[in-house]
Design an enzyme around this catalytic site. Structure first.
Site, short mmCIF file in Angstrom:
data_model
loop_
_atom_site.label_atom_id
_atom_site.label_comp_id
_atom_site.label_asym_id
_atom_site.label_seq_id
_atom_site.Cartn_x
_atom_site.Cartn_y
_atom_site.Cartn_z
CG ASP A 43 14.48 -0.27 12.73
OD1 ASP A 43 13.24 -0.24 12.88
OD2 ASP A 43 15.22 -1.12 13.26
CE1 TYR A 83 -1.16 -5.17 11.19
CE2 TYR A 83 -3.38 -6.08 11.13
CZ TYR A 83 -2.44 -5.17 10.67
OH TYR A 83 -2.79 -4.27 9.69
CG LEU A 143 -1.95 -1.16 1.23
CD1 LEU A 143 -2.85 -1.03 2.46
CD2 LEU A 143 -2.79 -1.19 -0.03
#
Length: 230
Positions: free
Chosen positions: A46, A133, A13
């Site tokens: 990161d 998640y 995405l």
């Protein structure tokens, strides 16, 4: 020139959004942990590294579109580093840099343990995450609430539904066309007064499992439907 920081810019995405930013001439600083397959310009960083995120925010950033992190279920440590520590670093670095708007990629999985018979659900439905998640996405939504109420950062939580082409009858109820998603993100960036709100990124599907309140969508309306697919 002020620009938008796009995290997760090498992902499925994120890559689409990066293309849409370029096509519409919107200044963007794209970042990800890995380089994109298409060879696009992405700064490697990161999000679990606070200093790296703070450095990104020093590039004349006026808004953040936070799509970085783990996009699916993963071991706890990976979720902790990418979706919890990483999301905290993004919000805190934005606050420190004076950035006043964050578009946060959440997920319909925060309601994933509801029964099918409960549908359609709206943003007032009790959260029932279906995975670690999903728990991490709820952390991000709650963090955005805190940073809005305490620090005045305007936030849009985008609860993204199934952004792949449907492969089942279930998927037909959840599908989100990528252009519908991009238009919602841009609506959040362009709104004069965003405030704090949560919107499902879902296309205009027959029998859709999730629905939005028209007053909350910033004038955005899905233009596609899973019924259009072959």
């Amino acid at each position: 020139m002020p620009k938008t920081l796009l995290t997760g810019a090498s992902g499925r995405l994120g890559s689409y959004l990066r293309e849409r930013f370029a096509a519409t001439g919107r200044p963007v600083l794209a970042t990800d942990l890995v380089a994109p397959d298409d060879g696009g310009e992405v700064v490697l960083a990161d999000l679990a590294d606070r200093a790296a995120v703070e450095a990104l925010m020093q590039s004349d950033i006026e808004a953040v579109v936070h799509f970085g992190g783990m996009a699916n279920e993963a071991p706890w440590q990976a979720i902790l580093d990418a979706n919890i520590a990483g999301t905290y670093n993004v919000f805190e670095a934005a606050r420190q840099a004076g950035v006043k708007r964050v578009i946060y990629a959440s997920s319909y999985h925060v309601l994933g343990m509801h029964k099918v018979s409960d549908a359609p659900l709206d943003r007032h439905a009790e959260v029932r995450p279906d995975s670690l998640y999903a728990v991490s996405k709820l952390f991000g939504e709650n963090l955005s609430r805190l940073y809005h109420d305490k620090f005045g950062i305007q936030c849009l939580n985008v609860r993204i539904c199934a952004a792949n082409n449907p492969g089942s009858q279930r998927d037909l109820k959840l599908w989100c066309d990528r252009e519908d998603l991009a238009r919602l993100v841009f609506a959040g960036l362009d709104a004069r007064e965003l405030g704090y709100r949560t919107v499902f990124a879902i296309s205009d599907n027959v029998g859709a499992w999730y629905v939005n309140e028209a007053s909350e969508t910033l004038g955005w309306k899905a233009e596609h439907s899973s019924g259009e697919l072959p």
